[in-house]
Structures are given as structure tokens and as C-alpha cells.
Motif scaffolding. Sequence first.
Motif, PDB file in Angstrom:
ATOM      1  N   VAL A  21       0.850  -1.200   0.000  1.00 30.06           N
ATOM      2  CA  VAL A  21       0.000   0.000   0.000  1.00 30.06           C
ATOM      3  C   VAL A  21       0.886   1.251   0.000  1.00 30.06           C
ATOM      4  O   VAL A  21       0.630   2.210  -0.732  1.00 30.06           O
ATOM      5  N   VAL A  22       1.949   1.206   0.816  1.00 28.39           N
ATOM      6  CA  VAL A  22       2.891   2.330   0.828  1.00 28.39           C
ATOM      7  C   VAL A  22       3.505   2.484  -0.559  1.00 28.39           C
ATOM      8  O   VAL A  22       3.607   3.599  -1.097  1.00 28.39           O
ATOM      9  N   GLY A  23       3.871   1.349  -1.159  1.00 32.77           N
ATOM     10  CA  GLY A  23       4.434   1.376  -2.509  1.00 32.77           C
ATOM     11  C   GLY A  23       3.475   1.986  -3.502  1.00 32.77           C
ATOM     12  O   GLY A  23       3.855   2.811  -4.337  1.00 32.77           O
ATOM     13  N   LEU A  24       2.221   1.617  -3.383  1.00 35.40           N
ATOM     14  CA  LEU A  24       1.203   2.135  -4.302  1.00 35.40           C
ATOM     15  C   LEU A  24       1.047   3.652  -4.152  1.00 35.40           C
ATOM     16  O   LEU A  24       0.993   4.388  -5.143  1.00 35.40           O
ATOM     17  N   VAL A  25       1.002   4.104  -2.883  1.00 33.92           N
ATOM     18  CA  VAL A  25       0.847   5.549  -2.635  1.00 33.92           C
ATOM     19  C   VAL A  25       2.041   6.309  -3.209  1.00 33.92           C
ATOM     20  O   VAL A  25       1.876   7.338  -3.892  1.00 33.92           O
ATOM     21  N   VAL A  26       3.249   5.781  -2.963  1.00 35.25           N
ATOM     22  CA  VAL A  26       4.456   6.457  -3.466  1.00 35.25           C
ATOM     23  C   VAL A  26       4.470   6.419  -4.992  1.00 35.25           C
ATOM     24  O   VAL A  26       4.856   7.393  -5.652  1.00 35.25           O
ATOM     25  N   TYR A  27       4.019   5.303  -5.545  1.00 35.67           N
ATOM     26  CA  TYR A  27       3.947   5.181  -7.014  1.00 35.67           C
ATOM     27  C   TYR A  27       3.053   6.282  -7.584  1.00 35.67           C
ATOM     28  O   TYR A  27       3.403   6.957  -8.539  1.00 35.67           O
ATOM     29  N   LEU A  28       1.876   6.464  -6.944  1.00 29.84           N
ATOM     30  CA  LEU A  28       0.936   7.485  -7.422  1.00 29.84           C
ATOM     31  C   LEU A  28       1.529   8.890  -7.272  1.00 29.84           C
ATOM     32  O   LEU A  28       1.326   9.754  -8.115  1.00 29.84           O
ATOM     33  N   LEU A  29       2.263   9.085  -6.185  1.00 25.68           N
ATOM     34  CA  LEU A  29       2.882  10.399  -5.960  1.00 25.68           C
ATOM     35  C   LEU A  29       3.964  10.688  -7.007  1.00 25.68           C
ATOM     36  O   LEU A  29       4.108  11.815  -7.478  1.00 25.68           O
ATOM     37  N   LEU A  30       4.749   9.638  -7.331  1.00 22.31           N
ATOM     38  CA  LEU A  30       5.911   9.850  -8.198  1.00 22.31           C
ATOM     39  C   LEU A  30       5.643   9.618  -9.684  1.00 22.31           C
ATOM     40  O   LEU A  30       6.494   9.935 -10.522  1.00 22.31           O
ATOM     41  N   SER A  31       4.478   9.049  -9.991  1.00 21.17           N
ATOM     42  CA  SER A  31       4.186   8.793 -11.412  1.00 21.17           C
ATOM     43  C   SER A  31       4.079  10.131 -12.157  1.00 21.17           C
ATOM     44  O   SER A  31       3.846  11.180 -11.551  1.00 21.17           O
ATOM     45  N   SER A  32       4.255  10.070 -13.449  1.00 21.21           N
ATOM     46  CA  SER A  32       4.361  11.317 -14.237  1.00 21.21           C
ATOM     47  C   SER A  32       3.151  12.235 -14.048  1.00 21.21           C
ATOM     48  O   SER A  32       3.279  13.458 -14.109  1.00 21.21           O
ATOM     49  N   SER A  33       1.979  11.643 -13.750  1.00 25.66           N
ATOM     50  CA  SER A  33       0.796  12.487 -13.540  1.00 25.66           C
ATOM     51  C   SER A  33       0.604  12.834 -12.059  1.00 25.66           C
ATOM     52  O   SER A  33      -0.318  13.559 -11.700  1.00 25.66           O
ATOM     53  N   GLY A  34       1.462  12.322 -11.190  1.00 16.35           N
ATOM     54  CA  GLY A  34       1.339  12.572  -9.750  1.00 16.35           C
ATOM     55  C   GLY A  34       1.947  13.910  -9.339  1.00 16.35           C
ATOM     56  O   GLY A  34       2.659  14.547 -10.127  1.00 16.35           O
ATOM     57  N   PRO A  35       1.669  14.340  -8.092  1.00 16.10           N
ATOM     58  CA  PRO A  35       2.155  15.647  -7.636  1.00 16.10           C
ATOM     59  C   PRO A  35       3.683  15.746  -7.586  1.00 16.10           C
ATOM     60  O   PRO A  35       4.224  16.844  -7.659  1.00 16.10           O
ATOM     61  N   LEU A  36       4.378  14.617  -7.434  1.00 15.89           N
ATOM     62  CA  LEU A  36       5.842  14.669  -7.383  1.00 15.89           C
ATOM     63  C   LEU A  36       6.470  14.078  -8.651  1.00 15.89           C
ATOM     64  O   LEU A  36       7.664  13.761  -8.679  1.00 15.89           O
ATOM     65  N   GLY A  37       5.645  13.933  -9.689  1.00 11.77           N
ATOM     66  CA  GLY A  37       6.106  13.330 -10.937  1.00 11.77           C
ATOM     67  C   GLY A  37       7.266  14.073 -11.580  1.00 11.77           C
ATOM     68  O   GLY A  37       8.133  13.467 -12.220  1.00 11.77           O
ATOM     69  N   SER A  38       7.286  15.403 -11.390  1.00 12.96           N
ATOM     70  CA  SER A  38       8.335  16.214 -12.016  1.00 12.96           C
ATOM     71  C   SER A  38       9.733  15.871 -11.495  1.00 12.96           C
ATOM     72  O   SER A  38      10.732  16.213 -12.139  1.00 12.96           O
ATOM     73  N   LEU A  39       9.797  15.220 -10.352  1.00 11.33           N
ATOM     74  CA  LEU A  39      11.113  14.853  -9.796  1.00 11.33           C
ATOM     75  C   LEU A  39      11.787  13.765 -10.638  1.00 11.33           C
ATOM     76  O   LEU A  39      13.005  13.642 -10.646  1.00 11.33           O
ATOM     77  N   GLY A  40      10.972  12.963 -11.285  1.00  7.67           N
ATOM     78  CA  GLY A  40      11.504  11.889 -12.123  1.00  7.67           C
ATOM     79  C   GLY A  40      12.190  10.784 -11.332  1.00  7.67           C
ATOM     80  O   GLY A  40      13.171  10.203 -11.775  1.00  7.67           O
ATOM     81  N   TRP A  41      11.665  10.523 -10.164  1.00  5.97           N
ATOM     82  CA  TRP A  41      12.301   9.536  -9.272  1.00  5.97           C
ATOM     83  C   TRP A  41      11.802   8.101  -9.482  1.00  5.97           C
ATOM     84  O   TRP A  41      12.412   7.178  -8.954  1.00  5.97           O
ATOM     85  N   LEU A  42      10.681   7.947 -10.166  1.00  7.07           N
ATOM     86  CA  LEU A  42      10.080   6.611 -10.241  1.00  7.07           C
ATOM     87  C   LEU A  42      11.064   5.615 -10.853  1.00  7.07           C
ATOM     88  O   LEU A  42      11.794   5.943 -11.791  1.00  7.07           O
ATOM     89  N   PHE A  43      11.055   4.397 -10.333  1.00  5.85           N
ATOM     90  CA  PHE A  43      11.971   3.320 -10.732  1.00  5.85           C
ATOM     91  C   PHE A  43      13.439   3.731 -10.547  1.00  5.85           C
ATOM     92  O   PHE A  43      14.288   3.486 -11.401  1.00  5.85           O
ATOM     93  N   SER A  44      13.696   4.379  -9.430  1.00  5.52           N
ATOM     94  CA  SER A  44      15.085   4.762  -9.135  1.00  5.52           C
ATOM     95  C   SER A  44      15.412   4.417  -7.674  1.00  5.52           C
ATOM     96  O   SER A  44      14.524   4.074  -6.883  1.00  5.52           O
ATOM     97  N   PHE A  45      16.668   4.525  -7.359  1.00  4.47           N
ATOM     98  CA  PHE A  45      17.158   4.320  -5.988  1.00  4.47           C
ATOM     99  C   PHE A  45      16.420   5.261  -5.039  1.00  4.47           C
ATOM    100  O   PHE A  45      15.984   4.869  -3.951  1.00  4.47           O
ATOM    101  N   LYS A  46      16.267   6.538  -5.463  1.00  3.62           N
ATOM    102  CA  LYS A  46      15.612   7.550  -4.620  1.00  3.62           C
ATOM    103  C   LYS A  46      14.170   7.163  -4.292  1.00  3.62           C
ATOM    104  O   LYS A  46      13.688   7.372  -3.175  1.00  3.62           O
ATOM    105  N   ALA A  47      13.478   6.623  -5.281  1.00  2.67           N
ATOM    106  CA  ALA A  47      12.075   6.231  -5.065  1.00  2.67           C
ATOM    107  C   ALA A  47      11.983   5.138  -4.002  1.00  2.67           C
ATOM    108  O   ALA A  47      11.090   5.157  -3.148  1.00  2.67           O
ATOM    109  N   MET A  48      12.943   4.204  -4.061  1.00  3.89           N
ATOM    110  CA  MET A  48      12.918   3.112  -3.079  1.00  3.89           C
ATOM    111  C   MET A  48      13.209   3.644  -1.674  1.00  3.89           C
ATOM    112  O   MET A  48      12.590   3.238  -0.693  1.00  3.89           O
TER     113      MET A  48
END
Lengths: 257, 247
Positions: free
Chosen positions: B77-104
Motif C-alpha cells: 500500500v505504501v508502494g502504491l501511494v508512493v507510485y501514485l505520488l511519483l508517477s508522471s501524472s502525480g504531484p511529485l512526478g516532475s522529480l523523475g524519481w520513479l523506478f530509481s534508488f531515490k524512489a525506493m
Amino acid sequence: MRGAARTRDAHLKPAVSTPQPPVFRLARAGVVFGRVPPLNALAEVSLAVHAGERIALIGANGCGKSTLLRLLHGLLMPSVGEVWRAPRVAHAMVFQRPHMLRTSALNNVAMGPWLRGVRWREAKALALAALQRVGLEGLGQRPASKLSSGQQQRLALARACALSPQVLFLDEPTSSLDPHAKREVEALVQQLAREDPYLTLVFASHNLGQVKRLASRVIYLEQGRVLADLSVADFFSGQLLQTHYGQAHLFVKGEFV
Amino acid sequence: MMTSFTESLTTALQLVSALDSTLVTIVARSLGVSALACALACGVGLPLGAWLGVARFPGRALVLTFLNTLLAVPSVVVGLVVYLLLSSSGPLGSLGWLFSFKAMVFAQSLLVLPVVTALTRQVVEDAANHHGEQLQSLGAGTLLRAGLLASDERYALLTVVIAAFGRAISEVGAVMIVGGNIEGFTRVMTTAIALETSKGDLPLALGLGMILLSVVLVLNALIALIRLWREQEPVGCAAPPGLEMRT
């Protein structure tokens, strides 16, 4: 309620001969703990504490002695009634079982002034002077928790002294000590009281001998209420107690038996 | 089946003893992600928990109930929430962290933050109930009391930190979702074990499993050592007469 004829002949009293202004005043103050069911730890307490007085709070366990001390010291707020404290009067409290932080004895004492805004270096100087007053200057660098119970209680007194209090609250300061440590701590309190005749002492005790030696005024509490507030001589005279304060008399009688 | 297990175990032991480069990289990445996540969570959770242990405010019971509920949130569930936050359409999508060390790191930080906060709150609140008023009597306000009590309970809090690290390193759901289990980039021990098992490469999965178990074993040993150390050290309160150390 206070006895008109305050005695002047015991060890430490009177602290000061001229009438002093009050440092604390309680008006119908009460403290209630919990809601279901509420516990009236203190009820309808009205009294004044004057500078230089040596007041003993006595009564059975759970009668409200510690609650009254905490109320005066400001650790508790009154649920009802009023508490007035004279402005700019420093007060400190020594607890029955003092807790020392996991650091040196010196740092533990310096913590008090530092917490009240004194720079750390100056706080340490104050702490050193306070340790000298209680005869622990040689143990300043030792971990506080490795000191004996008696030494820890003296350290707690030093911690209070470092705050230069005008009022010192003592919550059964010797009740958890062995007889030797008990005498040491009591002697120290007597010494502090002698050094500063304007020092106000308010202490809770079950030891009536100690009350006789240290106090000029005795407040007897029962179930959160003040049943007697007398000079020490009047309190221990017996006749007055028997006539007017039956429960207090029984308490004293029980102690001497 | 037993032969297959024995063979896998033997190969796994060979991989571990030979310090296989793939294995070492995955282990190092796992330790890095979890250590960083744990440090971040502790940076926020320790002071927040200490403050919650001392402060009294309206709605505190509600906050604590919510905090304790977060302890039971599954890592997916935490993973899902972070995924939604970091996905390109999410509020933190501009960071470009998804599928990275930082995202984990981000996901694991969020996962262990409630653990650190709740356990710290409990430790500090117990200490505050026991002797907090003595610090209050000396003049310590809420923040100072929280800091002093937390510092005084540092050994207990070290156990909290180790427990949080254990929770972080052993979780699989959050890092799988936000890291993507990309070989050479975001593959960590738990995601690798899941993948290699599904592929049938049991020796590598077993080797990683053994290392993971060893890490947890070391953590438990550390907790036990700290407990032993604390038991030997006298507590801050005056000992009852007869038990004190006379000088």
C-alpha cells in the motif's frame, strides 16, 4: 486556622522574626484527577505561605501532601479555586526519588540553571558551588546514577540549590533512605535553612521527629482537605489536637506508638 | 525435491563464499537503500515521537490512534501511494524519481516512519510518566523535556532504530512497486529473491535469503547486546536502600 501562638524555641525557627509578605496564596483551591470517577486529590484548600516559613505537610498516604506541593510549585494547575504566586520568587523542588540523567553529577546539577536560561559555562560554575554546599564536590565527574541513594538525594538538593531558590519544596526527601543517609540529608536541609533565614521550606513528611526538628508550622491533611494548620508547638501539644483535631491527633498518636 | 534443495543450498553457499559480484551488488544496494531510508525516517520520527510522548494537546488520542494504525499498513500500500505520488501524472512526478534508488528510499522511509515515531513515542512517554515532572520542575518546557528524555533513553531508542532498519530491509512490496526490480539499478535482496524464485534460479534466491537472514540475525544480536548493556548499567533513579553502591 493558623495557630496564633507560633513557637520561637525549636531548632530552626523562627526563620525571620518580622512578618514577611506571602509568597503563595491558595483560595479554595482544589485538584481533581480523572473523570470517571473523578478523584478529589485536594479540596477547598485556602492558605498563605510567607517568606521564611518552615512548613511541614503531614497526613496519611494519599491525603494530598504531594499534590499540594505540586500545586504550589506549579507542576499542577488547580481544577477549582485560585493559586497566587509572588512574582520573581524562585522555587525548586526535591523529589522523594530523584531521577538523575545518564550523565555526570556535575552536568545533572548544571542542567537546572541551564534550563532556566543560564549559559552552560556559568551553569557549571553554579553547579560546582552547589556541589560544594552539599559536600559532593569530589564526585562531580562521576555518573550520577552510580552514586548511592543518599548521595543522589544530596545531589538533588544541590540541583535545587543551584537554582538559588527562595522557596524549597521537599517531597518526603528522606523516606526512601537508610537511617544514615536520612540524617545526612536532614542535616543538609537544616544547614541550608540556617544559611538563609528567608528561605521558605515546604516539605511533606511522615517522620514526626523530623517535623519537630525542621518545621515551624504544621499542616495536617486528610482526604485532600486541610484539617489542621498550627504552629509546631500547638500541633504537638496534644490537648489542642485532641480537642479540635481528632483525626490529626490519632495520626500523631499512631506515629508515636 | 530434497536433492534439488541440497544442490541449491550448496550452490548458494558457493556464491556467498565466492562473493559473487551480482550478489554483492544486490546486497550493497539493499543495505544502502534501507540504511538511508532508516536514517531519514529516524531524522523525522525520533524528534516527532519524542514530542508526541511529552506534549498534551486536544486530539492527541486521535493522532496516536492514527499513528498506531499506520503501523499495520502493508508495504504494498505504501508502494502504491508512493507510485501514485511519483508517477508522471502525480504531484511529485516532475522529480523523475520513479523506478530509481531515490524512489525506493522514499518508499521505505514512509514505511518505517510510523514504526520509529510510534515506538519512540512509547519509550519517551513512559520515561515522561516516570520522571518527566522532575525536568519540568527544573524549568524544561515541552520541547526540551522531549529532547532530554529521548537523550536519556538513547539505548532504548537505539533498539527502535535497529527494529526500523530490520523492517525496511526485509520488506518487498514497496520497493518492488516503486523500484521496478531493474537489474543493475533497483534490484535489491527481497525483490531479487522473489524474481529468482519465480524464474527457478533457486541458488541465487537461497544465497540472498541466507544473507538477508544473516543481516536480521546480526540485528537481533545487536538488540540483545544493547539490552544486556542496559541491564548492567544502573538506572538513573536512586536505588532502594541496601541496593545502592556506597563510595
